[in-house]
Write a protein that holds these residues in place. Sequence first.
Motif, PDB file in Angstrom:
ATOM      1  N   LEU A  28       0.830  -1.206   0.000  1.00 48.82           N
ATOM      2  CA  LEU A  28       0.000   0.000   0.000  1.00 48.82           C
ATOM      3  C   LEU A  28       0.865   1.257   0.000  1.00 48.82           C
ATOM      4  CD1 LEU A  28      -2.785   1.281   0.089  1.00 48.82           C
ATOM      5  CD2 LEU A  28      -2.709   1.094   2.596  1.00 48.82           C
ATOM      6  N   ALA A  29       1.959   1.243   0.763  1.00 45.82           N
ATOM      7  CA  ALA A  29       2.837   2.419   0.818  1.00 45.82           C
ATOM      8  C   ALA A  29       3.450   2.707  -0.550  1.00 45.82           C
ATOM      9  CB  ALA A  29       3.934   2.202   1.851  1.00 45.82           C
ATOM     10  N   GLY A  30       3.889   1.677  -1.256  1.00 49.04           N
ATOM     11  CA  GLY A  30       4.456   1.887  -2.582  1.00 49.04           C
ATOM     12  C   GLY A  30       3.422   2.412  -3.558  1.00 49.04           C
ATOM     13  N   PHE A  31       2.201   1.887  -3.469  1.00 47.87           N
ATOM     14  CA  PHE A  31       1.102   2.344  -4.321  1.00 47.87           C
ATOM     15  C   PHE A  31       0.786   3.814  -4.055  1.00 47.87           C
ATOM     16  CE2 PHE A  31      -3.575   2.821  -4.692  1.00 47.87           C
ATOM     17  CZ  PHE A  31      -3.691   2.667  -6.074  1.00 47.87           C
ATOM     18  N   ARG A  32       0.665   4.164  -2.792  1.00 46.82           N
ATOM     19  CA  ARG A  32       0.393   5.562  -2.433  1.00 46.82           C
ATOM     20  C   ARG A  32       1.520   6.479  -2.895  1.00 46.82           C
ATOM     21  NH1 ARG A  32      -1.740   4.550   3.785  1.00 46.82           N
ATOM     22  NH2 ARG A  32      -3.990   4.645   3.326  1.00 46.82           N
ATOM     23  N   ASP A  33       2.753   6.006  -2.783  1.00 47.51           N
ATOM     24  CA  ASP A  33       3.895   6.813  -3.181  1.00 47.51           C
ATOM     25  C   ASP A  33       3.833   7.162  -4.668  1.00 47.51           C
ATOM     26  OD1 ASP A  33       6.627   7.946  -2.706  1.00 47.51           O
ATOM     27  OD2 ASP A  33       7.199   6.352  -4.091  1.00 47.51           O
ATOM     28  N   ALA A  34       3.441   6.175  -5.495  1.00 43.26           N
ATOM     29  CA  ALA A  34       3.337   6.433  -6.935  1.00 43.26           C
ATOM     30  C   ALA A  34       2.305   7.510  -7.224  1.00 43.26           C
ATOM     31  CB  ALA A  34       2.971   5.138  -7.661  1.00 43.26           C
ATOM     32  N   LEU A  35       1.170   7.460  -6.524  1.00 41.99           N
ATOM     33  CA  LEU A  35       0.112   8.446  -6.758  1.00 41.99           C
ATOM     34  C   LEU A  35       0.515   9.822  -6.235  1.00 41.99           C
ATOM     35  CD1 LEU A  35      -1.418   5.856  -7.459  1.00 41.99           C
ATOM     36  CD2 LEU A  35      -3.403   6.783  -6.257  1.00 41.99           C
ATOM     37  N   THR A  36       1.152   9.853  -5.073  1.00 45.05           N
ATOM     38  CA  THR A  36       1.568  11.127  -4.484  1.00 45.05           C
ATOM     39  C   THR A  36       2.581  11.835  -5.367  1.00 45.05           C
ATOM     40  OG1 THR A  36       1.168  10.291  -2.247  1.00 45.05           O
ATOM     41  CG2 THR A  36       2.613  12.206  -2.462  1.00 45.05           C
ATOM     42  N   ARG A  37       3.530  11.069  -5.897  1.00 47.20           N
ATOM     43  CA  ARG A  37       4.548  11.663  -6.775  1.00 47.20           C
ATOM     44  C   ARG A  37       3.934  12.263  -8.030  1.00 47.20           C
ATOM     45  NH1 ARG A  37      10.194   8.741  -6.614  1.00 47.20           N
ATOM     46  NH2 ARG A  37      10.278   8.027  -4.453  1.00 47.20           N
TER      47      ARG A  37
END
Length: 340
Positions: free
Chosen positions: A207-216
């Motif tokens: 989930l953290a990696g997924f959120r990171d992609a969207l945040t970037r």
Amino acid sequence: MNRQAPTLEDVAREAGVSRATVSRVVNGVRNVDPSIQDLVRSAIERTGYTPNRAARTLVTRRTGTVALIVSGAGDAFVGRVFADPFFGRVVNGAMGYLRARAMQPVLLFAESEPARKQVVDYVRQGSADGALVVSVRPDDPLPELLLAAHVPTVLFARPARKVPVSCVDLDHAAGGRLAGEHLLARGCRRIAAISAPLELRAGRERLAGFRDALTRAGHDTPPVAEGVFTLDSGATAMTTLLREHPDVDGVFAANDLMAQGACQVLREHGRRIPHDVAVVGFDDSSIAVTCRPPLTTVRQPVEDMAAAMARLLGEQVQGARTAEPHVLLFEPELVVRDSA
């Protein structure tokens, strides 16, 4: 008249080496020249010699058996373990390494405290040479119990607590990022996630990696519904997401079974996949191919990871590995199919 079973002496004559050399090869003693090992193994095949396992155990103090332990699953899950594609892939991957070395796995379940005690006693008493552990709970005490009993042990996935034991694992955060980046590249803008249990490291990191992609990419934190790796939990989570976010156009599910459940619910609600809602799963299990439509998913190389797990244990049992325990971290890969 019955033909007498081939002996070590027969193999030695056939190979043109000493009986002692044949014994060393049969018993897995190290430092035998590889060409001599090949010679002896060919002679074993030609003569049909079968080692006496009981006698070999007395010599080597090894049984040729490895305990493959599913730990912390609970009574309800034990009944479903053979239907879960993940565990089948673990067994297949480990078997490839073990079979080539005349080693056999024994499947054990440690779903409760009494079961854990039975498992530890079984291995400690010499019924297996070591343990391959697949645990489904973050606070599982089994690895520490096995280490305390001086049982060679390797884990699938890093434990939540710091335990001096080797393990194999995946870069889950990188996998989550792959899923998010792919949905964004497709043009999805209202993206949600069906997470794995967040008490698990894998669930949090995916989930953290997924959120990171969207945040970037400048997106807000995506809505999340938590599942428990099952088809039904994926369906329930997707139902919740559609009710609370009816305009969702992209979904990342943290395993393929939950993604399949999400696809079923989307079809029931008249959403076309991937035209209305794109779906990305995780694992690249057999489910990904049989799902309709076939799933775009993040591949976890479970078979390779399980083989590496068995190799690490084999090195411990043979005494070849003396270094500090370490983590073998594997990289995920995006596999694009029809769902996204």
